[in-house]
Design a protein around this motif. Structure first.
Motif, PDB file in Angstrom:
ATOM      1  N   ASN A  31     -16.876  10.259   0.774  1.00  0.00           N
ATOM      2  CA  ASN A  31     -16.766   8.806   0.666  1.00  0.00           C
ATOM      3  C   ASN A  31     -15.729   8.211   1.607  1.00  0.00           C
ATOM      4  OD1 ASN A  31     -18.642   7.848  -1.589  1.00  0.00           O
ATOM      5  ND2 ASN A  31     -17.604   9.578  -2.567  1.00  0.00           N
ATOM      6  N   ASP A  84     -13.830  14.287  -2.920  1.00  0.00           N
ATOM      7  CA  ASP A  84     -12.959  13.362  -2.199  1.00  0.00           C
ATOM      8  C   ASP A  84     -11.512  13.675  -2.563  1.00  0.00           C
ATOM      9  OD1 ASP A  84     -14.881  11.562  -0.865  1.00  0.00           O
ATOM     10  OD2 ASP A  84     -15.503  11.131  -2.928  1.00  0.00           O
ATOM     11  N   HIS A  90     -13.836   2.088  -1.899  1.00  0.00           N
ATOM     12  CA  HIS A  90     -14.610   1.502  -0.808  1.00  0.00           C
ATOM     13  C   HIS A  90     -13.780   0.525   0.029  1.00  0.00           C
ATOM     14  CE1 HIS A  90     -14.725  -1.067  -4.303  1.00  0.00           C
ATOM     15  NE2 HIS A  90     -15.178  -2.070  -3.589  1.00  0.00           N
TER      16      HIS A  90
END
Length: 393
Positions: free
Chosen positions: A213, A148, A184
């Motif tokens: 992600n 990521d 998130h």
């Protein structure tokens, strides 16, 4: 923890910088390198000071000397050092070393990261406030092969190099903490970048998320958040949907801008664009190859029917991108402010395509009354050189 009063008069507890660094340092799995160029080693310093850094920091370095930097990361084709390309090379090089030097057999649970920044702080004459690229490449699963990445560009507003260095250090901590603990919630993570930082001290004018992600993150929507959160005045993205830095894209370019709501893009919009473009490039002073066309949407246009509808914004963005256009979202309700913004980055020709109603509005005195003394003469001079209108029939 620090308590901050929010707009709805409730309080939000924000972890202190020490609390953030300590939480990372005490996590036995998070492990990485710090490579900082141009503004000291301010981010790494916070991790060293909080204690327990030996479990987190594999290496902290600062290749200040250009020859050393080139020897480590390679030579940039344009000869510059404060660029996105340089930042990506730093992140890639340092992460590769991590994977080569730290045995997975010995440390199967380690979550590797490389944090980097390449920055130019304010110059001695204080004419240029300074700017920089900041980023992190990381993994949230030790078996994760594709990494990521979060990359952002900042502009300093402070008038002392020392203050800019301190701001950069705090921003770096917020970025690393957000990458591991707020990944998130990318929209909220952008807000958290300003924890313990005044928005008047630094501007974030570009951000890109990538990696497994963030596969569901649309960077155009992240650009919109920068505007909504007052982090910057204007953002841009290209036909591929990725954000890019306005300063780099507009540098020394001839600019033709078409403002509208584009809800949807109509035949009138495209007719105005094509006709104005033909007129613009016929100007002997305009080089077609160094001309950039921009479809601009103001924040007020997005709010025309109330609060911003993100799906409505994405529908407009998708359509403009599918047509192959560069898009700008700005806070500039007045046209002269848009021209001033373009003039930061180019002294070439600037054209604005508009209908008759917009052209009439430009000369409405109410828009300039409070600025008359400061702006009227420059505006008249500017309009004779750079304003070009194409009216609808």
């Amino acid at each position: 923890m620090a308590s901050v009063l929010k707009r709805d008069n409730t309080f939000e507890n924000i972890p202190s910088i020490k609390a953030k660094t300590l939480r990372i340092n005490l996590n036995p799995d998070i492990y990485g390198t710090f490579a900082e160029i141009g503004a000291g080693q301010e981010t790494a310093r916070h991790f060293f000071r909080s204690g327990g850094a030996s479990g987190t920091i594999a290496k902290a370095m600062s290749a200040y000397d250009k020859d050393f930097s080139d020897a480590i990361y390679g030579i940039e084709t344009d000869g510059r050092y404060v660029t996105q390309s340089r930042l990506k090379k730093m992140l890639s090089h340092e992460m590769t070393l991590m994977e080569e030097r730290i045995s997975r057999e010995t440390h199967p649970d380690r979550l590797f990261f490389s944090y980097a920044n390449t920055v130019a702080t304010i110059d001695f004459s204080k004419r240029y406030k300074g700017h920089g690229w900041v980023g992190i490449r990381f993994q949230l699963d030790p078996t994760q092969k594709e990494l990521d990445e979060i990359i952002l560009h900042i502009r300093f507003k402070q008038n002392e190099a020392r203050l800019q260095q301190e701001t950069l250090g705090i921003l770096g901590v917020n970025l690393i903490y957000g990458a591991f603990y707020k990944y998130h919630k990318p929209k909220k993570m952008l807000k958290y970048l300003y924890d313990h930082i005044d928005k008047d001290t630094v501007e974030i004018d570009m951000v890109n998320f990538s990696g497994p992600n963030f596969k569901d993150v649309d960077n155009r929507l992240m650009s919109l958040q920068l505007i909504r959160n007052d982090m910057t005045d204007a953002v841009m993205f290209g036909p591929d949907g990725n954000n890019f830095l306005p300063a780099a894209a507009l540098y020394k370019k001839n600019i033709l801008a078409l403002r509208g709501s584009f809800r949807p893009v109509t035949k009138v919009n495209m007719d105005m664009f094509h006709k104005s473009y033909d007129i613009f490039i016929r100007d002997p002073a305009v080089n077609q190859e160094s001309t950039m066309v921009i479809f601009e949407i103001t924040l007020s246009n997005l709010k025309a029917s109330g609060e911003i509808d993100e799906q409505d914004f994405m529908d407009r963005a998708e359509l403009l991108c599918a047509l192959g256009h560069n898009v700008m979202i700005s806070k500039f309700q007045e046209y002269y402010k848009l021209v001033e913004y373009f003039n930061r980055y180019t002294k070439a020709k600037i054209g604005l395509t508009m209908g008759v109603n917009n052209l009439v509005d430009i000369f409405d005195e109410k828009y300039y009354r409070i600025y008359r003394e400061a702006f009227w003469k420059p505006l008249v001079s500017c309009s004779s050189k750079t304003f070009r209108s194409t009216s609808t029939p």
